[in-house]
Design an enzyme around this catalytic site. Structure first.
Site: not given
Length: 287
Positions: A195, A204, A230-232
């Site tokens: 990311h 995000g 998401l992205d965690a």
């Protein structure tokens, strides 16, 4: 005569004697510990251990059979988790990418010169544009288009393809699609994502635009395991680089690409070398 080598990963509640008990048991099986790295989380009392060993008397299959029985007896009541990985077996790796080639090209190049402990069995994209870049590496390139209306069907196709090539690990090398929770459950194996932000900041879409709007003086990149949120997912590697008020969004993206390729390669190597242990939504990454 070649000697079988393996990586033994252990996590459990900490207590005195764990190292002695396991080390003595391995010695009784004629194993030789080559390297040993351990960490104790004093906040929750958990112990993490990575052992690289050779086993001249037992095959890795025989050693695993022995440990299936002996490990619960050696470390009872400690919430034990353990894995034994055959060091001779290389993960079957698939890269996934959309239209930006920098992370994919970096990993292809590293694999080409032998820097990645994996068998690269394919590149998958939702667009055809990057196939000419992959062809010189003699790696199969598969296009699986995806739209909002075809997402479920495309994910079924992707799952079938990953199973067909017997993939162990998938790396999302700037694959700009969000995989569904249903797909992640059915796949059930590791996915490493890059990311283009220093998570948890600017998760995000369009993180460089978010960073520019906030006027940050550092941008970064984060490689993490993919989860439904998401992205965690658990973070494997991160890095930052300085920027200034004069940098445009396009310049942030250009500067950030260098960080992205470095962080993703670092995370992929750690994962392939079995240097990462999961602990809830955190990772312990041994050097």
């Amino acid at each position: 005569m070649a000697v079988d080598k393996a990586v033994l990963l252990i996590s459990c509640l900490d207590q005195p004697g764990i190292i002695a008990r396991v080390s003595n048991h391995l010695f009784r099986n004629h194993c030789n510990i080559i390297t040993s790295d351990q960490h104790t989380d004093f906040e929750d009392g958990h112990f993490f251990w990575r052992i690289f060993l050779d086993s001249p008397a037992l095959s890795i299959t025989q050693l695993r059979t022995d440990l299936d029985k002996s490990m619960p007896e050696l470390l009872p009541g400690l919430g034990l988790k353990w894995q034994l990985h055959d060091a001779a077996r290389r993960d079957r790796l698939v890269l996934m990418v959309s239209k930006l080639p920098h992370c994919m090209m970096d990993l292809l190049s590293r694999h080409h010169v032998g820097e990645l402990d994996a068998e690269l069995v394919g590149v998958v994209s939702n667009h055809p544009e990057l196939e000419p870049l992959v062809k010189p590496f003699k790696v199969a390139f598969t296009v699986i288009p995806i739209t909002r209306d075809t997402k479920a069907k495309a994910e079924d196709h992707l799952l079938a393809h990953l199973n067909e090539v017997r993939a162990d690990t998938v790396v999302l090398a700037r694959y700009m699609q969000v995989l569904s929770g249903d797909f992640l459950t059915k796949w059930g194996k590791p996915l490493v994502n890059i990311h283009h932000s220093f998570l948890p900041a600017f998760a995000g879409a369009r993180p460089y635009k978010q960073a520019h709007d906030r006027g940050v003086k550092l941008i970064g990149a984060t490689a993490h395991y993919v989860t439904e949120e998401l992205d965690a997912g658990p973070i494997i590697a991160q890095a930052t680089t300085p920027v200034t008020h004069g940098d445009t969004v396009a310049e942030l993206a250009r500067i950030g690409k260098d960080v992205e390729v470095t962080v993703l390669a670092q995370a992929v190597r750690a994962h392939l070398q079995k240097r990462v242990l999961l602990h809830g939504n955190r990772t312990i990454v041994f050097d």
